[in-house]
Write a protein that holds these residues in place. Sequence first.
Motif, mmCIF file in Angstrom:
data_model
loop_
_atom_site.group_PDB
_atom_site.id
_atom_site.type_symbol
_atom_site.label_atom_id
_atom_site.label_comp_id
_atom_site.label_asym_id
_atom_site.label_seq_id
_atom_site.Cartn_x
_atom_site.Cartn_y
_atom_site.Cartn_z
ATOM 1 N N ALA A 197 0.830 -1.216 0.000
ATOM 2 C CA ALA A 197 0.000 0.000 0.000
ATOM 3 C C ALA A 197 0.861 1.261 0.000
ATOM 4 C CB ALA A 197 -0.944 -0.005 1.204
ATOM 5 N N GLY A 198 1.953 1.261 0.776
ATOM 6 C CA GLY A 198 2.828 2.435 0.825
ATOM 7 C C GLY A 198 3.469 2.724 -0.525
ATOM 8 N N GLY A 199 3.959 1.666 -1.185
ATOM 9 C CA GLY A 199 4.575 1.854 -2.497
ATOM 10 C C GLY A 199 3.570 2.307 -3.539
ATOM 11 N N ILE A 200 2.351 1.753 -3.480
ATOM 12 C CA ILE A 200 1.304 2.157 -4.423
ATOM 13 C C ILE A 200 0.938 3.623 -4.212
ATOM 14 C CG2 ILE A 200 -1.091 1.780 -5.097
ATOM 15 C CD1 ILE A 200 -0.678 -1.181 -4.408
ATOM 16 N N ALA A 201 0.821 4.044 -2.946
ATOM 17 C CA ALA A 201 0.493 5.443 -2.657
ATOM 18 C C ALA A 201 1.615 6.370 -3.130
ATOM 19 C CB ALA A 201 0.249 5.620 -1.155
ATOM 20 N N THR A 202 2.868 5.952 -2.947
ATOM 21 C CA THR A 202 3.996 6.768 -3.406
ATOM 22 C C THR A 202 3.991 6.892 -4.923
ATOM 23 O OG1 THR A 202 5.321 6.066 -1.511
ATOM 24 C CG2 THR A 202 6.501 6.985 -3.392
ATOM 25 N N GLY A 203 3.733 5.770 -5.610
ATOM 26 C CA GLY A 203 3.670 5.810 -7.071
ATOM 27 C C GLY A 203 2.555 6.714 -7.571
ATOM 28 N N ALA A 204 1.398 6.650 -6.904
ATOM 29 C CA ALA A 204 0.276 7.513 -7.292
ATOM 30 C C ALA A 204 0.624 8.978 -7.060
ATOM 31 C CB ALA A 204 -0.968 7.127 -6.498
ATOM 32 N N ALA A 205 1.315 9.274 -5.947
ATOM 33 C CA ALA A 205 1.696 10.656 -5.662
ATOM 34 C C ALA A 205 2.694 11.174 -6.700
ATOM 35 C CB ALA A 205 2.292 10.757 -4.262
ATOM 36 N N VAL A 206 3.641 10.330 -7.102
ATOM 37 C CA VAL A 206 4.614 10.729 -8.126
ATOM 38 C C VAL A 206 3.911 10.995 -9.457
ATOM 39 C CG1 VAL A 206 6.580 9.922 -9.501
ATOM 40 C CG2 VAL A 206 6.562 9.576 -7.032
ATOM 41 N N LEU A 207 2.955 10.130 -9.796
ATOM 42 C CA LEU A 207 2.202 10.320 -11.037
ATOM 43 C C LEU A 207 1.440 11.636 -11.036
ATOM 44 C CD1 LEU A 207 1.183 9.244 -13.749
ATOM 45 C CD2 LEU A 207 -0.619 8.032 -12.518
ATOM 46 N N VAL A 208 0.773 11.940 -9.917
ATOM 47 C CA VAL A 208 0.036 13.202 -9.818
ATOM 48 C C VAL A 208 0.995 14.385 -9.886
ATOM 49 C CG1 VAL A 208 -1.390 14.609 -8.280
ATOM 50 C CG2 VAL A 208 -1.898 12.181 -8.564
ATOM 51 N N LEU A 209 2.182 14.248 -9.273
ATOM 52 C CA LEU A 209 3.171 15.336 -9.318
ATOM 53 C C LEU A 209 3.650 15.585 -10.746
ATOM 54 C CD1 LEU A 209 4.949 17.334 -7.769
ATOM 55 C CD2 LEU A 209 6.631 15.503 -7.468
ATOM 56 N N LEU A 210 3.890 14.500 -11.505
ATOM 57 C CA LEU A 210 4.304 14.655 -12.897
ATOM 58 C C LEU A 210 3.212 15.331 -13.721
ATOM 59 C CD1 LEU A 210 6.011 11.187 -13.536
ATOM 60 C CD2 LEU A 210 7.143 13.398 -13.257
ATOM 61 N N GLU A 211 1.970 14.902 -13.502
ATOM 62 C CA GLU A 211 0.859 15.517 -14.232
ATOM 63 C C GLU A 211 0.697 16.987 -13.848
ATOM 64 O OE1 GLU A 211 -1.997 11.574 -14.769
ATOM 65 O OE2 GLU A 211 -2.163 12.828 -12.984
ATOM 66 N N ALA A 212 0.876 17.292 -12.558
ATOM 67 C CA ALA A 212 0.751 18.681 -12.108
ATOM 68 C C ALA A 212 1.851 19.553 -12.707
ATOM 69 C CB ALA A 212 0.794 18.739 -10.581
ATOM 70 N N THR A 213 3.066 19.008 -12.842
ATOM 71 C CA THR A 213 4.156 19.764 -13.448
ATOM 72 C C THR A 213 3.848 20.101 -14.900
ATOM 73 O OG1 THR A 213 5.756 18.653 -11.998
ATOM 74 C CG2 THR A 213 6.617 19.746 -13.960
ATOM 75 N N GLY A 214 3.411 19.097 -15.665
ATOM 76 C CA GLY A 214 3.030 19.360 -17.052
ATOM 77 C C GLY A 214 1.882 20.347 -17.151
ATOM 78 N N LEU A 215 0.936 20.250 -16.217
ATOM 79 C CA LEU A 215 -0.218 21.158 -16.213
ATOM 80 C C LEU A 215 0.217 22.596 -15.945
ATOM 81 C CD1 LEU A 215 -3.338 21.187 -16.386
ATOM 82 C CD2 LEU A 215 -3.377 20.888 -13.920
ATOM 83 N N LEU A 216 1.107 22.801 -14.970
ATOM 84 C CA LEU A 216 1.574 24.147 -14.641
ATOM 85 C C LEU A 216 2.373 24.755 -15.786
ATOM 86 C CD1 LEU A 216 2.612 23.674 -10.898
ATOM 87 C CD2 LEU A 216 0.604 24.875 -11.784
ATOM 88 N N LEU A 217 3.200 23.926 -16.444
ATOM 89 C CA LEU A 217 3.957 24.436 -17.590
ATOM 90 C C LEU A 217 3.016 24.884 -18.710
ATOM 91 C CD1 LEU A 217 6.830 21.779 -17.762
ATOM 92 C CD2 LEU A 217 7.038 24.158 -17.040
#
Length: 273
Positions: free
Chosen positions: A238-258
């Motif tokens: 569960a911890g690894g899955i949550a970390t992966g989901a957070a990284v994915l959202v961070l990548l999407e947020a970076t592209g969105l802000l750019l």
Amino acid sequence: MDPTEKAPALNPLSPPSAFSHCVRHLAFLWNLLFLLLGLLTLGIGVWGMLAKGWLQGEHLAPMGSDPMLLFVLAGLGASTVSLAGCLGALRSSACLLRFFVGAVLAFVGLEVLGGLLLMVARQQLRDALQDALLLCLLRYQEEPDLRFLVDEIQRSLRCCGLSSYRDWESNPYFNCSAPGVQACSVPASCCLDPRQNGSITNDQCAFGVLHLGDMAAAGVVHLGGCVVQLGAWLRGQAGGIATGAAVLVLLEATGLLLALKVLADIAPGGARG
């Protein structure tokens, strides 16, 4: 100052700053990377479907259950959205950038909805997982990728079948009434020691094991099913899955802000649609 004098007009097409240029190129490269990843995923899915003859009209009926279809859909969606982001940043197209922003927000919304479903509908998802594993069990011989997936799960988690090794009797090839040599057997991935002499896989290590009683079969194969083991493994990850989901959202947020920064820079100057 003479009231008849006109104030100097501001140039609406003033050149963008160096920072805006940098953000624009970074947005292009960011989306180009995900475009290549999307095309790679799409290529893997198409290759897998071609290798099994899906796209030649031979197996169109069960194509919706093919795991390769997930690669095709994911690759197609990611490459389409990333291409819009690339072209939008390159051509300063407000239309394409707005499409990119809307698509990314839709993806984020679906991911959040999926996370909420995981927390709220755990029992229903467990039933859906069991149904998916049952489908894999029934199509074990027909689908090479499903066979690989089932074998990896059974080997890694040291389990066999859904609730027990006797679930393999529902497979038409392993059923004791089947005419083939695999009748009354289970896959070699169920064996306690599937390798012969420590290196070569013995595909016949579980032949005839369904003829045996539980005590005798316990010395040959794993008796426990994979549903409980897989559920325990997922809870442990569960911890690894949550970390992966957070990284994915961070990548999407970076592209969105750019994309939003580029869109804000080109809007005052009359963006091209």
